[in-house]
Design a protein around this motif. Structure first.
Motif, mmCIF file in Angstrom:
data_model
loop_
_atom_site.group_PDB
_atom_site.id
_atom_site.type_symbol
_atom_site.label_atom_id
_atom_site.label_comp_id
_atom_site.label_asym_id
_atom_site.label_seq_id
_atom_site.Cartn_x
_atom_site.Cartn_y
_atom_site.Cartn_z
ATOM 1 N N PRO A 65 22.178 47.172 -23.220
ATOM 2 C CA PRO A 65 21.329 46.240 -22.467
ATOM 3 C C PRO A 65 20.212 46.984 -21.738
ATOM 4 O O PRO A 65 20.260 48.214 -21.582
ATOM 5 N N PRO A 66 19.197 46.256 -21.254
ATOM 6 C CA PRO A 66 18.038 46.890 -20.602
ATOM 7 C C PRO A 66 18.340 47.268 -19.147
ATOM 8 O O PRO A 66 17.731 46.758 -18.207
ATOM 9 N N ILE A 67 19.314 48.147 -18.971
ATOM 10 C CA ILE A 67 19.753 48.549 -17.633
ATOM 11 C C ILE A 67 19.906 50.067 -17.596
ATOM 12 O O ILE A 67 19.952 50.725 -18.635
ATOM 13 N N ARG A 68 19.996 50.602 -16.373
ATOM 14 C CA ARG A 68 20.236 52.039 -16.209
ATOM 15 C C ARG A 68 21.658 52.336 -15.763
ATOM 16 O O ARG A 68 22.083 53.494 -15.785
ATOM 17 N N GLY A 106 26.967 54.930 -16.225
ATOM 18 C CA GLY A 106 25.590 55.313 -15.979
ATOM 19 C C GLY A 106 24.876 55.674 -17.269
ATOM 20 O O GLY A 106 25.448 56.341 -18.133
ATOM 21 N N MET A 107 23.646 55.212 -17.390
ATOM 22 C CA MET A 107 22.831 55.577 -18.542
ATOM 23 C C MET A 107 22.151 56.927 -18.270
ATOM 24 O O MET A 107 21.996 57.333 -17.115
ATOM 25 N N PRO A 108 21.728 57.624 -19.306
ATOM 26 C CA PRO A 108 21.146 58.967 -19.098
ATOM 27 C C PRO A 108 19.924 58.978 -18.190
ATOM 28 O O PRO A 108 19.627 60.006 -17.569
ATOM 29 N N ASP A 109 19.212 57.844 -18.106
ATOM 30 C CA ASP A 109 17.980 57.838 -17.311
ATOM 31 C C ASP A 109 18.184 57.319 -15.891
ATOM 32 O O ASP A 109 17.204 57.094 -15.174
ATOM 33 N N ASP A 329 19.042 46.609 -13.722
ATOM 34 C CA ASP A 329 20.430 46.560 -13.263
ATOM 35 C C ASP A 329 20.844 45.095 -13.251
ATOM 36 O O ASP A 329 20.223 44.262 -13.910
ATOM 37 N N ALA A 330 21.867 44.773 -12.465
ATOM 38 C CA ALA A 330 22.388 43.411 -12.447
ATOM 39 C C ALA A 330 22.572 42.945 -11.008
ATOM 40 O O ALA A 330 21.823 43.351 -10.111
ATOM 41 N N HIS A 331 23.576 42.110 -10.766
ATOM 42 C CA HIS A 331 23.785 41.430 -9.495
ATOM 43 C C HIS A 331 24.811 42.210 -8.677
ATOM 44 O O HIS A 331 25.995 41.881 -8.665
ATOM 45 N N ASN A 332 24.360 43.258 -7.985
ATOM 46 C CA ASN A 332 25.300 44.092 -7.233
ATOM 47 C C ASN A 332 24.559 44.857 -6.140
ATOM 48 O O ASN A 332 23.331 44.957 -6.156
ATOM 49 N N TYR A 333 25.328 45.410 -5.213
ATOM 50 C CA TYR A 333 24.723 46.055 -4.049
ATOM 51 C C TYR A 333 23.977 47.341 -4.401
ATOM 52 O O TYR A 333 23.001 47.694 -3.717
#
Length: 368
Positions: A65-68, A106-109, A329-333
């Motif tokens: 997905p388009p997240i880090r 965690g993604m590499p970037d 990212d998503a819905h989180n702190y």
């Protein structure tokens, strides 16, 4: 003698260029199913693991997905019909959340913000328990050494501080001259769902009781900025539009601006209909009041991104200098924390550029 399928197997999450893969060893097949739990908007993606007989493991591969970073849990299904939702036993990286720990991939970037290594949060300058029509509202205020009349009020304040290091962020940004000194008021939610769901009684309590008590206690009369995430963002917008002269700026993160088109999945939420009616009134322009600088942030991969895009466009049409920043990212702190710099920094600097600005006590618009 070794158990069947007891040979070493690849387990744990792996990130590829185009996919992410999960694997949970179960050589004796003690489970009957495994499912990935997450808060990403991945329509049409099956999150149930399949069993790989050769590897002796439950596996799942998804398009990346388009997240880090990705927060998730696993639901394990047992032969007796029982199930349990747990963090991933193959992944040692965890993050705390409002509803318990989650595993993190965690993604590499991805890199955490540098300011986390900065200043310690300011000491407690005041603790208030304000009686209101919706019950007591508890506020903890963190204050810098320098005198100031500026005030940032955070819904879900203790959670913002504990899970997103808001106090450390404030102290670090002021220390480095990124924003002028200000008081940080951490508002405890109390009956959160009831109060934050576009509740007129809560808006009245904040403006009629809580803000005046904060001003008296701190000796401030300067510009107030409201911030909040999810329902807390909705509540901040609701307060500003009902009492427009009391709020100088808004920082709204993943706001719960529910509309039927995008948010029918939330229809079982107790206050869903009240939120739907309120947001519809905003979209019609009811009670637009005084437009103030407004910054919205939202995860690119969360369900709320659609209603946040709609709200940002609506506010701009109504004259608000509003910007929406979508973050990977998503819905989180942690997603909300990682958006503080530069987006909250820029908003506070803009609102407080003129430290002599003063704000009146009056003003109320129609119910929207």
């Amino acid at each position: 003698m070794a158990e069947p399928h007891a040979a070493p197997v690849a387990v744990g999450p792996r990130v590829g260029d185009e996919t992410i893969a999960f694997s949970l060893a179960d050589p004796n097949r003690r489970l009957v199913g495994v499912e990935l739990r997450h808060e990403l908007d991945l329509p049409g993606q099956d999150t149930r693991f399949g069993y790989d007989e050769t590897a002796g493991a439950w596996t799942l591969t998804l398009p990346r997905p388009p997240i880090r970073r990705m927060e998730y849990q696993l639901t394990l299904y047992h032969p007796d019909g029982a199930s349990e939702t747990v963090t991933d036993p193959t992944n040692p990286v965890l993050t705390p959340g409002a509803f318990g720990d989650k595993s993190v991939l965690g993604m590499p970037d991805y890199a955490a913000p540098a300011w986390l290594a900065g200043e310690q949060a300011w000491p407690i300058g005041a603790e208030l328990n304000v009686s209101t029509g919706v019950g007591p509202v508890e506020i903890t205020v963190l204050s810098p050494d320098e005198p100031t009349s500026r005030l940032l009020v955070a819904h879900d304040g203790p959670e913002y501080d504990r899970l997103a290091a808001l106090g450390r962020f404030a102290a670090t940004m002021v220390r480095h001259g990124r924003v002028p000194p200000f008081h940080l008021a951490l508002a405890t939610p109390g009956a959160r769902d009831e109060r934050y769901s576009a509740n007129p009684a809560y808006a009245t309590a904040m403006v009629g009781s809580v803000l005046p008590e904060l001003r008296r206690t701190l000796g401030t009369d300067g510009p107030v900025v409201l911030m909040g995430a999810s329902l807390g963002g909705l509540a901040a917008l609701h307060i500003q539009r009902r009492h427009p002269t009391q709020v100088a700026g808004l920082f709204l993160q993943s706001g719960s601006f529910f509309v039927p088109q995008y948010d029918e999945v939330e229809k079982d939420f107790r206050y869903y209909n009240r939120i739907i009616r309120y947001v519809a009134a905003v979209l019609r322009g009811q009670g637009s009041g005084r437009a103030v600088p407004t910054t919205l942030t939202c995860g690119t991969a969360e369900e709320n991104v659609h209603n946040n895009r709609l709200m940002a466009a609506t506010l701009r049409r109504q004259g608000y200098p509003a910007t929406l920043h979508e973050v990977p990212d998503a819905h989180n702190y942690v997603a909300w924390r990682d958006s503080f710099d530069p987006y909250l920094v820029d908003l506070l600097a803009k609102v407080w550029a003129d430290s002599g600005t003063r704000w009146g006590d009056g003003g109320r618009v129609r119910d929207a």
